[in-house]
Write a protein that holds these residues in place. Structure first.
Motif, PDB file in Angstrom:
ATOM      1  N   THR A 209     106.881  39.418  54.761  1.00 58.71           N
ATOM      2  CA  THR A 209     106.627  38.982  53.391  1.00 58.71           C
ATOM      3  C   THR A 209     105.492  39.829  52.841  1.00 58.71           C
ATOM      4  O   THR A 209     104.532  40.131  53.553  1.00 58.71           O
ATOM      5  N   ILE A 210     105.611  40.235  51.568  1.00 56.18           N
ATOM      6  CA  ILE A 210     104.550  41.025  50.940  1.00 56.18           C
ATOM      7  C   ILE A 210     103.936  40.231  49.792  1.00 56.18           C
ATOM      8  O   ILE A 210     104.636  39.534  49.042  1.00 56.18           O
ATOM      9  N   TYR A 211     102.614  40.326  49.693  1.00 57.08           N
ATOM     10  CA  TYR A 211     101.858  39.780  48.566  1.00 57.08           C
ATOM     11  C   TYR A 211     101.112  40.957  47.951  1.00 57.08           C
ATOM     12  O   TYR A 211     100.120  41.433  48.517  1.00 57.08           O
ATOM     13  N   TRP A 212     101.601  41.424  46.810  1.00 57.10           N
ATOM     14  CA  TRP A 212     101.061  42.643  46.184  1.00 57.10           C
ATOM     15  C   TRP A 212     100.388  42.284  44.870  1.00 57.10           C
ATOM     16  O   TRP A 212     100.841  41.380  44.149  1.00 57.10           O
ATOM     17  N   GLY A 213      99.299  42.981  44.565  1.00 57.16           N
ATOM     18  CA  GLY A 213      98.629  42.758  43.295  1.00 57.16           C
ATOM     19  C   GLY A 213      97.948  44.011  42.802  1.00 57.16           C
ATOM     20  O   GLY A 213      97.419  44.806  43.592  1.00 57.16           O
ATOM     21  N   ALA A 214      97.957  44.191  41.496  1.00 48.92           N
ATOM     22  CA  ALA A 214      97.250  45.299  40.853  1.00 48.92           C
ATOM     23  C   ALA A 214      96.368  44.754  39.742  1.00 48.92           C
ATOM     24  O   ALA A 214      96.722  43.764  39.087  1.00 48.92           O
ATOM     25  N   TYR A 215      95.212  45.394  39.544  1.00 44.69           N
ATOM     26  CA  TYR A 215      94.247  44.970  38.514  1.00 44.69           C
ATOM     27  C   TYR A 215      93.934  43.481  38.652  1.00 44.69           C
ATOM     28  O   TYR A 215      93.767  42.764  37.652  1.00 44.69           O
ATOM     29  N   VAL A 216      93.839  43.006  39.885  1.00 44.88           N
ATOM     30  CA  VAL A 216      93.657  41.573  40.119  1.00 44.88           C
ATOM     31  C   VAL A 216      92.355  41.102  39.471  1.00 44.88           C
ATOM     32  O   VAL A 216      91.303  41.720  39.624  1.00 44.88           O
ATOM     33  N   GLY A 217      92.443  40.006  38.736  1.00 44.51           N
ATOM     34  CA  GLY A 217      91.269  39.446  38.094  1.00 44.51           C
ATOM     35  C   GLY A 217      91.009  39.973  36.698  1.00 44.51           C
ATOM     36  O   GLY A 217      90.076  39.533  36.030  1.00 44.51           O
ATOM     37  N   THR A 218      91.827  40.919  36.232  1.00 45.59           N
ATOM     38  CA  THR A 218      91.658  41.471  34.894  1.00 45.59           C
ATOM     39  C   THR A 218      92.806  40.999  33.999  1.00 45.59           C
ATOM     40  O   THR A 218      93.822  40.491  34.489  1.00 45.59           O
ATOM     41  N   PRO A 219      92.701  41.197  32.693  1.00 41.73           N
ATOM     42  CA  PRO A 219      93.807  40.817  31.808  1.00 41.73           C
ATOM     43  C   PRO A 219      95.096  41.581  32.093  1.00 41.73           C
ATOM     44  O   PRO A 219      96.176  41.147  31.689  1.00 41.73           O
ATOM     45  N   ASP A 220      95.005  42.719  32.794  1.00 40.69           N
ATOM     46  CA  ASP A 220      96.183  43.531  33.117  1.00 40.69           C
ATOM     47  C   ASP A 220      96.790  43.183  34.472  1.00 40.69           C
ATOM     48  O   ASP A 220      97.672  43.903  34.958  1.00 40.69           O
ATOM     49  N   GLU A 221      96.364  42.097  35.071  1.00 42.14           N
ATOM     50  CA  GLU A 221      96.799  41.721  36.421  1.00 42.14           C
ATOM     51  C   GLU A 221      98.327  41.680  36.544  1.00 42.14           C
ATOM     52  O   GLU A 221      99.034  41.194  35.673  1.00 42.14           O
ATOM     53  N   ILE A 222      98.814  42.223  37.669  1.00 44.63           N
ATOM     54  CA  ILE A 222     100.238  42.168  38.009  1.00 44.63           C
ATOM     55  C   ILE A 222     100.343  41.628  39.428  1.00 44.63           C
ATOM     56  O   ILE A 222      99.665  42.129  40.341  1.00 44.63           O
ATOM     57  N   LEU A 223     101.181  40.629  39.643  1.00 42.59           N
ATOM     58  CA  LEU A 223     101.391  40.041  40.965  1.00 42.59           C
ATOM     59  C   LEU A 223     102.875  40.044  41.290  1.00 42.59           C
ATOM     60  O   LEU A 223     103.692  39.656  40.461  1.00 42.59           O
ATOM     61  N   ILE A 224     103.213  40.476  42.496  1.00 43.18           N
ATOM     62  CA  ILE A 224     104.594  40.422  42.986  1.00 43.18           C
ATOM     63  C   ILE A 224     104.540  39.973  44.442  1.00 43.18           C
ATOM     64  O   ILE A 224     103.722  40.467  45.219  1.00 43.18           O
ATOM     65  N   SER A 225     105.422  39.057  44.824  1.00 42.24           N
ATOM     66  CA  SER A 225     105.476  38.616  46.215  1.00 42.24           C
ATOM     67  C   SER A 225     106.903  38.243  46.572  1.00 42.24           C
ATOM     68  O   SER A 225     107.742  38.008  45.701  1.00 42.24           O
ATOM     69  N   GLY A 226     107.152  38.179  47.881  1.00 38.35           N
ATOM     70  CA  GLY A 226     108.466  37.763  48.362  1.00 38.35           C
ATOM     71  C   GLY A 226     108.835  38.489  49.630  1.00 38.35           C
ATOM     72  O   GLY A 226     108.071  39.310  50.156  1.00 38.35           O
ATOM     73  N   PRO A 227     109.999  38.193  50.186  1.00 39.59           N
ATOM     74  CA  PRO A 227     110.470  38.908  51.370  1.00 39.59           C
ATOM     75  C   PRO A 227     110.550  40.411  51.082  1.00 39.59           C
ATOM     76  O   PRO A 227     111.067  40.820  50.036  1.00 39.59           O
ATOM     77  N   LEU A 228     110.041  41.212  52.002  1.00 45.20           N
ATOM     78  CA  LEU A 228     109.975  42.658  51.782  1.00 45.20           C
ATOM     79  C   LEU A 228     111.334  43.298  52.069  1.00 45.20           C
ATOM     80  O   LEU A 228     111.577  43.849  53.138  1.00 45.20           O
TER      81      LEU A 228
END
Length: 261
Positions: A209-228
């Protein structure tokens, strides 16, 4: 004697600042910021927003150009570990020289300066090592204190509403470069930082399983998770490339989780 703080300011959200960090911000006369150029101007702007929000005393901000780092060839896998370490050592030496000049020229005796460190100064950051390198040169004396901050991995798991570890199982922090050498033995949870090459692509057959995040904590935050799966890996690659193109830079990290036996 001069005093320096290395203050962890969290992963992007001004509310990540601790009470201790805010207290230390309000003791500082001069804040030193390394400018990484127009493409990363957001990082300077976010630091200024933090100062505007939390500092109630007079202060100065001194900007200095961050020395360029040798990142050639583009394919990091073509470089040997010795090449990589040499490039980083040269970059750190150049940065230490900038730090020393800032402290000598901009921080008068008995004054207090600070470096605002993204995330936590103890996690994949060179500020502490650079401060020690300046002291080792012997050209300027000062005391310094490290103020911890919320790290990118703490913010990542909080935003995904999960934990860093599974009960009784080992956790490893690594880079994409090291993960490319293979899944680490005896570890079920791997945090990957500094990975510009989507190394998770190599592990889509492991039932992770992957838990991925970019710009975490900012207004531009992107989160994606699920079976890899290959499909999810492709989605993350595409999302990452588009975000980098849109902003000119990206800060991302991810957790790979293997079910405990």
């Amino acid at each position: 004697m001069r005093k320096l703080y290395a203050i962890g300011i969290g992963a992007g959200d001004p509310e990540h600042l601790t009470v201790q960090a805010i207290d230390r911000l309000n003791r500082v006369d001069v804040f030193f910021v390394l400018d990484k150029g127009d493409t990363k101007a957001d990082l300077v702007r976010l630091r200024q927003e933090i100062l505007d929000r939390f500092v109630t005393r007079d202060y100065r901000v001194v900007l200095a150009a961050d020395p360029p780092r040798d990142r050639t060839p583009a394919d990091y896998r073509a470089r040997t570990p010795a090449d990589y370490r040499a490039a980083v050592a040269d970059w750190h030496a150049a940065r230490a020289a900038v730090y020393e000049e800032l402290i000598l020229s901009e921080l008068s005796p008995d004054s207090v300066g600070a470096f605002l460190v993204w995330g936590d100064p103890s996690l994949y950051d060179s500020t502490i090592a650079l401060i020690e390198a300046v002291l080792a040169r012997g050209n300027v004396k000062f005391e310094y204190e490290v103020v911890p901050g919320i790290s990118s991995i703490s913010a990542l798991v909080a935003r995904h509403r999960t934990t860093m570890n599974q009960i009784g199982r080992a956790v490893q922090l690594t880079t994409g470069r090291r993960l490319a050498e293979g899944w680490p033995d005896g570890v079920d949870d791997v945090f990957v930082l500094l990975d510009a090459h989507a190394t998770f692509d190599r592990f889509t057959s492991l039932g992770l399983t992957i838990y991925w995040g970019a710009y975490v904590g900012t207004p531009d935050e992107i989160l994606i998770s699920g079976p890899l799966t290959p499909a999810l890996a492709a989605q993350i690659r595409k999302t990452r490339a588009e975000a980098r193109e849109r902003h000119g830079w990206i800060m991302d990290t991810y957790l790979l989780r293997r079910p405990a036996p």
